[in-house]
Design an enzyme around this catalytic site. Structure first.
Site, mmCIF file in Angstrom:
data_model
loop_
_atom_site.group_PDB
_atom_site.id
_atom_site.type_symbol
_atom_site.label_atom_id
_atom_site.label_comp_id
_atom_site.label_asym_id
_atom_site.label_seq_id
_atom_site.Cartn_x
_atom_site.Cartn_y
_atom_site.Cartn_z
ATOM 1 N N TYR A 35 -3.473 -2.300 -10.073
ATOM 2 C CA TYR A 35 -3.398 -2.289 -8.602
ATOM 3 C C TYR A 35 -2.533 -3.441 -8.084
ATOM 4 C CZ TYR A 35 -4.667 -2.574 -3.732
ATOM 5 O OH TYR A 35 -4.588 -2.648 -2.359
ATOM 6 N N SER B 70 0.794 -1.226 0.000
ATOM 7 C CA SER B 70 0.000 0.000 0.000
ATOM 8 C C SER B 70 0.830 1.282 0.000
ATOM 9 C CB SER B 70 -0.953 0.017 1.193
ATOM 10 O OG SER B 70 -2.064 -0.790 0.894
ATOM 11 N N TYR C 50 -4.784 4.143 7.956
ATOM 12 C CA TYR C 50 -6.141 3.596 8.139
ATOM 13 C C TYR C 50 -6.762 4.052 9.458
ATOM 14 C CZ TYR C 50 -3.561 0.824 4.800
ATOM 15 O OH TYR C 50 -2.740 0.447 3.788
ATOM 16 N N VAL D 293 1.076 -3.481 3.939
ATOM 17 C CA VAL D 293 0.822 -4.744 4.632
ATOM 18 C C VAL D 293 2.077 -5.649 4.708
ATOM 19 C CG1 VAL D 293 0.012 -6.124 2.657
ATOM 20 C CG2 VAL D 293 -1.092 -6.405 4.871
ATOM 21 N N LYS E 111 0.202 3.264 -2.990
ATOM 22 C CA LYS E 111 -0.981 4.130 -3.138
ATOM 23 C C LYS E 111 -0.580 5.599 -3.112
ATOM 24 C CE LYS E 111 -4.238 0.792 -1.294
ATOM 25 N NZ LYS E 111 -4.355 -0.118 -0.197
HETATM 26 N N1 GLN Z 1 -2.251 -6.003 -1.531
HETATM 27 C C1 GLN Z 1 -2.901 -5.543 -0.344
HETATM 28 C C2 GLN Z 1 -4.413 -5.606 -0.538
HETATM 29 O O1 GLN Z 1 -4.876 -5.247 -1.568
HETATM 30 C C3 GLN Z 1 -2.450 -4.159 -0.015
HETATM 31 C C4 GLN Z 1 -3.061 -3.625 1.248
HETATM 32 C C5 GLN Z 1 -2.081 -2.969 2.171
HETATM 33 O O2 GLN Z 1 -0.866 -2.917 1.962
HETATM 34 N N2 GLN Z 1 -2.600 -2.478 3.284
HETATM 35 O O3 GLN Z 1 -5.139 -6.008 0.333
#
Ligand code: GLN
Length: 310
Positions: free
Chosen positions: A194, A64, A246, A264, A67
């Site tokens: 993505y 993430s 988050y 993550v 993002k």
């Molecule tokens: N690949 C993970 C997902 O889509 C990325 C989410 C994250 O890093 N928090 O759930």
């Protein structure tokens, strides 16, 4: 005053034991098999100085953290602040969600408009926008990250394939947003962008360098190139501060006091305005999906160097 290298080692020694309180993500083998004892911390100053400790030169999937850079790329392509607000902010909000990063619940109530670009649904909308404005969004993202990191970066294809194989929840979000008219491209194409952006591999040192332009009002100090205008760079940091970790964003603001973005795989990026880009990596996560030891390290570092923006 303590030498910075010693201070980094100290911060690492304080933070590392906290990894025991977390659990590594296990939805794909590449993350489930991550060594929970890995720990890397790197800081890239605006003056070019770099400090690092531990596994700061070991690559991990940025997940993430991508993002943030996908949003930056979308802003670059859309150009003016006016274009940005028209195209991005009509389709994705900038409010914290207070929900897990992969939650679907708000999307139904809020008619397919994700709360912010730092959660999965918001990132899918940004991927959709990139498909409109880049001939090859992933190539453009790799180029941007390579430029900012000062080294070429690449995708781990096994991670990309595993993301694809476990994308049911993201697919559900995509269908819901498409039903509300908030996706313009075929869902498979959006998910492909993505999933591949999540699978980009970088080191903490590279990521610290890559986030440094935000600390310098949008200018990459390595090249002097404007990556984003000052106002847009500030808006990106505002979204990081309020949404980047988050439903723990309030707590990060409280305990770290810097705009942050987590992933993550256990990476967390932080920007210290007028000072540096920072990245920490430690795979075990807390319940909100943020690296446990990473968060302690950022708290310690911000305290000891007086970096909090507050
Ligand atoms: N690949 C993970 C997902 O889509 C990325 C989410 C994250 O890093 N928090 O759930």
């Amino acid at each position: 005053m303590q030498r910075l290298d010693d201070l980094f080692d100290d911060v690492a020694a304080t933070a590392r034991p906290h990894a025991k309180r977390g659990r590594v993500a296990d939805y794909i083998p590449a993350l489930a098999g991550a060594d929970p004892d890995r720990f890397g911390l790197a800081m890239a100053g605006l003056d070019g100085q770099e400090n690092a400790t531990g596994d700061a030169d070991v690559g991990f999937p940025i997940q993430s953290l991508s993002k943030l850079f996908a949003l930056v790329l979308a802003m670059q392509r859309l150009g003016s602040e006016r274009g940005v607000s028209e195209e991005i902010w009509q389709r994705v909000g900038r409010e914290p969600s207070g929900d897990p990063f992969n939650s679907l619940v708000q999307l139904e109530h809020e008619r397919g408009i994700p709360r912010n670009p730092m959660i999965n649904a918001g990132a899918l909308v940004i991927a959709d926008l990139l498909l409109e404005h880049c001939s090859d969004p992933i190539e453009s993202l790799l180029e941007l990250l390579g430029e900012l990191a000062g080294e070429a970066v690449a995708i781990d294809e096994s991670v990309a394939a595993a993301e694809e194989a476990t994308s049911q929840r993201n697919r559900a979000m995509g269908h819901l947003m498409a039903a509300f008219g908030n996706l313009n491209h075929p869902l498979d194409a959006v998910l492909d962008v993505y999933n591949r952006q999540c699978a980009i591999t970088m080191t903490a040192r590279q990521l610290a360098r890559a986030s440094r332009f935000l600390a310098d009002d949008g200018i990459d100090p390595a090249s002097g190139r404007e990556i984003l205008s000052g106002p847009l760079a500030r808006r990106v940091m505002a979204v990081m501060l309020t949404c980047g970790t988050y439903d723990a964003a309030g707590d990060f603001a409280f305990s770290v006091g810097l705009p942050c973005k987590s992933g993550v795989a256990g990476g967390i990026l932080a920007v210290a305005p007028d000072h540096s880009g920072i990245c920490v990596w430690s795979p075990p996560l807390d319940a909100a999906g943020n690296s446990v030891a990473g968060r302690v390290a950022l708290h310690e570092l911000a305290e000891r160097l007086g970096l909090s923006i507050f």
